[in-house]
Motif scaffolding. Structure first.
Motif, PDB file in Angstrom:
ATOM      1  N   CYS A 435       9.905   6.277  -1.866  1.00 49.26           N
ATOM      2  CA  CYS A 435       8.600   6.463  -2.509  1.00 49.26           C
ATOM      3  C   CYS A 435       7.531   5.526  -1.968  1.00 49.26           C
ATOM      4  CB  CYS A 435       8.727   6.247  -4.027  1.00 49.26           C
ATOM      5  SG  CYS A 435       9.904   7.335  -4.826  1.00 49.26           S
ATOM      6  N   ALA A 436       7.909   4.598  -1.106  1.00 46.31           N
ATOM      7  CA  ALA A 436       6.956   3.617  -0.595  1.00 46.31           C
ATOM      8  C   ALA A 436       6.764   3.813   0.908  1.00 46.31           C
ATOM      9  CB  ALA A 436       7.439   2.202  -0.887  1.00 46.31           C
ATOM     10  N   PHE A 437       5.664   3.286   1.415  1.00 44.53           N
ATOM     11  CA  PHE A 437       5.406   3.246   2.854  1.00 44.53           C
ATOM     12  C   PHE A 437       5.797   1.847   3.345  1.00 44.53           C
ATOM     13  CE2 PHE A 437       2.506   6.369   1.107  1.00 44.53           C
ATOM     14  CZ  PHE A 437       2.598   7.416   1.998  1.00 44.53           C
ATOM     15  N   TYR A 438       6.582   1.796   4.431  1.00 42.76           N
ATOM     16  CA  TYR A 438       7.159   0.525   4.860  1.00 42.76           C
ATOM     17  C   TYR A 438       6.566   0.049   6.189  1.00 42.76           C
ATOM     18  CZ  TYR A 438      10.599   1.447   1.253  1.00 42.76           C
ATOM     19  OH  TYR A 438      11.201   1.697   0.036  1.00 42.76           O
ATOM     20  N   PHE A 439       6.602  -1.280   6.355  1.00 46.12           N
ATOM     21  CA  PHE A 439       6.150  -1.900   7.600  1.00 46.12           C
ATOM     22  C   PHE A 439       6.974  -3.158   7.847  1.00 46.12           C
ATOM     23  CE2 PHE A 439       3.255  -3.208   4.129  1.00 46.12           C
ATOM     24  CZ  PHE A 439       3.532  -4.562   4.074  1.00 46.12           C
ATOM     25  N   ASP A 440       6.905  -3.660   9.067  1.00 44.18           N
ATOM     26  CA  ASP A 440       7.555  -4.919   9.426  1.00 44.18           C
ATOM     27  C   ASP A 440       6.620  -6.060   9.019  1.00 44.18           C
ATOM     28  OD1 ASP A 440       8.701  -7.157  10.538  1.00 44.18           O
ATOM     29  OD2 ASP A 440       9.008  -6.278  12.529  1.00 44.18           O
ATOM     30  N   PRO A 441       7.018  -6.912   8.060  1.00 39.09           N
ATOM     31  CA  PRO A 441       6.103  -7.945   7.562  1.00 39.09           C
ATOM     32  C   PRO A 441       5.854  -9.073   8.551  1.00 39.09           C
ATOM     33  CG  PRO A 441       8.279  -8.266   6.618  1.00 39.09           C
ATOM     34  CD  PRO A 441       8.335  -6.977   7.392  1.00 39.09           C
ATOM     35  N   ARG A 442       6.583  -9.099   9.652  1.00 39.61           N
ATOM     36  CA  ARG A 442       6.435 -10.190  10.608  1.00 39.61           C
ATOM     37  C   ARG A 442       5.327  -9.939  11.618  1.00 39.61           C
ATOM     38  NH1 ARG A 442      12.542  -9.922  12.483  1.00 39.61           N
ATOM     39  NH2 ARG A 442      11.848  -7.735  12.464  1.00 39.61           N
ATOM     40  N   THR A 443       4.838  -8.693  11.709  1.00 41.86           N
ATOM     41  CA  THR A 443       3.823  -8.370  12.710  1.00 41.86           C
ATOM     42  C   THR A 443       2.598  -7.745  12.046  1.00 41.86           C
ATOM     43  OG1 THR A 443       4.761  -6.180  13.113  1.00 41.86           O
ATOM     44  CG2 THR A 443       5.596  -7.990  14.456  1.00 41.86           C
ATOM     45  N   PRO A 444       1.411  -8.306  12.256  1.00 46.64           N
ATOM     46  CA  PRO A 444       0.191  -7.731  11.685  1.00 46.64           C
ATOM     47  C   PRO A 444      -0.056  -6.299  12.169  1.00 46.64           C
ATOM     48  CG  PRO A 444      -0.210  -9.954  12.514  1.00 46.64           C
ATOM     49  CD  PRO A 444       1.143  -9.564  12.980  1.00 46.64           C
ATOM     50  N   GLU A 456      -4.936   8.215   6.616  1.00 48.10           N
ATOM     51  CA  GLU A 456      -5.050   9.496   7.311  1.00 48.10           C
ATOM     52  C   GLU A 456      -4.129  10.577   6.765  1.00 48.10           C
ATOM     53  OE1 GLU A 456      -4.136   8.308  11.251  1.00 48.10           O
ATOM     54  OE2 GLU A 456      -5.933   7.038  11.481  1.00 48.10           O
ATOM     55  N   ASN A 457      -3.235  10.242   5.827  1.00 48.70           N
ATOM     56  CA  ASN A 457      -2.261  11.223   5.344  1.00 48.70           C
ATOM     57  C   ASN A 457      -2.211  11.266   3.815  1.00 48.70           C
ATOM     58  OD1 ASN A 457      -0.512  12.132   7.913  1.00 48.70           O
ATOM     59  ND2 ASN A 457      -1.021   9.955   8.114  1.00 48.70           N
ATOM     60  N   PRO A 458      -3.254  11.752   3.175  1.00 50.97           N
ATOM     61  CA  PRO A 458      -3.246  11.838   1.709  1.00 50.97           C
ATOM     62  C   PRO A 458      -2.174  12.771   1.164  1.00 50.97           C
ATOM     63  CG  PRO A 458      -5.139  13.000   2.637  1.00 50.97           C
ATOM     64  CD  PRO A 458      -4.519  12.228   3.750  1.00 50.97           C
ATOM     65  N   ALA A 459      -1.799  13.796   1.925  1.00 52.12           N
ATOM     66  CA  ALA A 459      -0.765  14.721   1.459  1.00 52.12           C
ATOM     67  C   ALA A 459       0.585  14.012   1.346  1.00 52.12           C
ATOM     68  CB  ALA A 459      -0.656  15.907   2.418  1.00 52.12           C
ATOM     69  N   GLU A 460       0.874  13.129   2.307  1.00 53.63           N
ATOM     70  CA  GLU A 460       2.126  12.379   2.265  1.00 53.63           C
ATOM     71  C   GLU A 460       2.126  11.404   1.094  1.00 53.63           C
ATOM     72  OE1 GLU A 460       5.955  11.490   3.387  1.00 53.63           O
ATOM     73  OE2 GLU A 460       4.619  13.076   4.125  1.00 53.63           O
ATOM     74  N   VAL A 461       0.972  10.833   0.784  1.00 53.96           N
ATOM     75  CA  VAL A 461       0.851   9.940  -0.374  1.00 53.96           C
ATOM     76  C   VAL A 461       1.176  10.710  -1.647  1.00 53.96           C
ATOM     77  CG1 VAL A 461      -0.771   8.588  -1.753  1.00 53.96           C
ATOM     78  CG2 VAL A 461      -0.831   8.429   0.743  1.00 53.96           C
ATOM     79  N   LYS A 462       0.663  11.904  -1.754  1.00 55.87           N
ATOM     80  CA  LYS A 462       0.901  12.722  -2.953  1.00 55.87           C
ATOM     81  C   LYS A 462       2.384  13.056  -3.102  1.00 55.87           C
ATOM     82  CE  LYS A 462      -0.539  17.016  -5.202  1.00 55.87           C
ATOM     83  NZ  LYS A 462      -1.365  18.249  -5.081  1.00 55.87           N
ATOM     84  N   LYS A 463       3.064  13.378  -1.997  1.00 54.58           N
ATOM     85  CA  LYS A 463       4.494  13.710  -2.051  1.00 54.58           C
ATOM     86  C   LYS A 463       5.310  12.533  -2.552  1.00 54.58           C
ATOM     87  CE  LYS A 463       4.595  17.160   1.664  1.00 54.58           C
ATOM     88  NZ  LYS A 463       5.134  17.466   3.026  1.00 54.58           N
ATOM     89  N   LYS A 464       4.981  11.356  -2.065  1.00 56.28           N
ATOM     90  CA  LYS A 464       5.744  10.186  -2.488  1.00 56.28           C
ATOM     91  C   LYS A 464       5.519   9.886  -3.968  1.00 56.28           C
ATOM     92  CE  LYS A 464       6.269   7.849   1.968  1.00 56.28           C
ATOM     93  NZ  LYS A 464       7.746   7.822   1.943  1.00 56.28           N
ATOM     94  N   LYS A 465       4.323  10.062  -4.452  1.00 64.95           N
ATOM     95  CA  LYS A 465       4.042   9.803  -5.866  1.00 64.95           C
ATOM     96  C   LYS A 465       4.809  10.761  -6.773  1.00 64.95           C
ATOM     97  CE  LYS A 465      -0.502   7.592  -5.645  1.00 64.95           C
ATOM     98  NZ  LYS A 465      -1.917   7.652  -6.110  1.00 64.95           N
TER      99      LYS A 465
END
Length: 507
Positions: A435-444, A456-465
């Motif tokens: 349900c979350a969007f992930y990133f590597d916290p070590r690299t900006p 850029e992807n509101p549809a993907e945000v809606k699916k996860k919610k």
């Protein structure tokens, strides 16, 4: 069943992180069980702070005084010795002035003292503290050694300013000293032991330690220790050498007394088993529940609280975290600056909440140094209704922590229906699921890419919610309390002194 809960590590403000609100909700859950009593073991610094829990039928026992010494048999109904409570009239103005002078002296020494003096002061910290205390309290400094020699158990009576209470307080201390002589025992595993039931005058079936430390070890009482994380295993360089050694010694001693270990994620359990060689079947994972401390407020209450901040809705992102090294604020600020440089037309702002943990100047310097003083707002510790309003109205919650034992803010954001961007490390993928969007916290750059993907992807945000409720069902409060109920009942039935049992099949 009588449950004793060790609350001595509790401090005011947000320094306990998410453990304190979870513990308070857990205490409320214990009180809903039939035939269950709850007693709170407190210290002189937080005894009055926890008075609100009395309305849930909890009894408070102040067992730890100044300097960490154990104070035997001091209940909430008995008058506490003067130095052990803020309610006693021990010249609060002088105490406040002494604390203020101490803070100012520390600041002046750090700013103006030469480096050789700082090294000397660090090496002889204990002696300097003693000299400073005697200068601030000249009368006490002379009377205290004499009082200890003449009447060791009545030393605190000398400081009472109310003559009418002296006899009662002296009688109580004499009685408690007599009781203490009966309950003290020889150390085992280099850990002090006590008879906890005799110490508070009531039979105890389970000792619950939500802050990990077993401060009142009784081999005849089933002990449950909740380990939230062991960050020092992964990031030892975040700690000073002395603190690192203290942490290693702490966990070494903790596991010697064979408490029933409960971890708050499978990641933490795996680390405990691999690092300290515990039997995997004797360590249980019980996911924390997502409390209603934020979702219980109405929209009207949240909007009323939101008005005071003056932010535009969906015009900011939020990171709720204390200013600890592993919370990774510098990398987040770097990524946020990169985002603003790439999207110059964006009005996006960053809101930081959480205690500065004695690092307010460092936090301000970090923000100013990044050139984002007009875009980053550090609000410090905020009330629950304010935090709920800030998270609900944000564009998304971003959580770049390097290390988490669980990560309650991620689950709370999903509970409020807010988009979540978080680290792909440690226990956070367990909490966020898919349900979350992930990133590597070590690299900006990874954080920046994740922010742009969400834009850029509101549809993907809606699916996860849409999958939030399914994920949150893993952290249901009733499931959480039922696992603890089964664990405590099994411990009361089968627990043997100095032995951890296999509860995984049951839980």
């Amino acid at each position: 069943m009588r449950i004793a809960i060790d609350m001595t590590p509790v401090v005011a403000g947000g320094a306990n992180g998410g453990v304190l609100p979870l513990t308070i909700e857990t205490i409320k859950g214990f009180r809903q069980w039939e035939n269950t009593d709850v007693v709170l073991l407190t210290s002189s610094t937080n005894h009055d702070l926890l008075c609100d829990l009395d309305k849930y039928g909890c009894k408070r026992f102040c067992l730890t005084g100044e300097g960490g010494q154990v104070m035997p048999l001091v209940s909430r109904d008995a008058p506490l010795p003067a130095p052990l409570t803020a309610q006693a009239p021990v010249l609060p103005m002088r105490r406040e002035m002494a604390q203020r002078l101490k803070r100012k002296a520390k600041q002046a020494i750090k700013q103006y003292a030469p480096s050789w003096f700082l090294r000397f002061a660090k090496r002889h910290k204990g002696g300097i503290k003693k000299i400073f205390w005697r200068c601030v309290h000249p009368v006490k400094g002379l009377l205290k050694p004499l009082a200890r020699f003449v009447m060791p158990h009545g030393v605190y009576v000398l400081y009472s300013t109310r003559c009418a209470e002296r006899v009662a307080v002296q009688t109580q201390i004499a009685a408690s000293a007599a009781a203490a002589s009966k309950v003290r025992a020889e150390p085992q595993y280099d850990v002090d032991r006590c008879n906890l039931s005799a110490l508070i005058g009531e039979k105890v079936d389970v000792l619950y330690c939500p802050f990990s430390a077993v401060n009142f070890y009784d081999p005849q009482v089933a002990t449950v220790s909740v380990i939230n994380d062991i960050q020092h295993v992964y990031y030892p360089f975040f700690f000073a050498p002395q603190e690192l050694e203290a942490r290693k010694d702490f966990y070494d001693k903790l596991l010697r007394v064979h408490p029933q270990i409960v971890t708050i994620s499978d990641f933490t359990k795996k680390t405990i088993v691999e690092t300290y060689g515990c039997a995997a079947e004797t360590v249980q994972t019980i996911y924390p529940s997502v409390q209603k401390r934020l979702s219980a407020f109405t929209e009207e209450e949240k909007q009323a609280a939101f008005q005071k901040f003056g932010f535009n809705k969906q015009g900011y992102i939020i990171y709720p975290a204390n200013f600890w090294k592993h919370k990774n604020h510098p990398i987040l600020l770097t990524a946020f600056r990169m985002y603003l440089e790439t999207h110059r037309e964006s009005p996006l702002q960053l809101v930081l909440t959480g205690s500065a943990v004695d690092q307010a100047e460092a936090m301000k310097t970090l923000i100013d140094g990044s050139g984002l003083a007009d875009r980053v707002h550090h609000l410090g510790y905020v009330e629950n209704v304010e935090l709920a309003a800030l998270i609900s109205n944000s564009k998304y919650l971003i959580f770049p922590s390097l290390f988490e034992g669980f990560g309650i803010p991620v689950a709370e954001a999903m509970q409020l229906g807010t988009t979540v961007l978080c680290s792909n490390s440690t226990s956070l993928p367990e909490v966020g699921g898919d349900c979350a969007f992930y990133f590597d916290p070590r690299t900006p750059e990874s954080i920046l890419n994740c922010m742009e993907f969400v834009d850029e992807n509101p549809a993907e945000v809606k699916k996860k919610k849409e999958r939030y409720q399914e994920q949150l069902s893993k952290f249901d409060f009733d499931v959480y309390m039922e696992k603890y109920r089964k664990l405590f009942e099994l411990l009361c039935k089968e627990k043997q002194p100095d032995e951890a049992i296999n509860c995984n099949a049951l839980l």
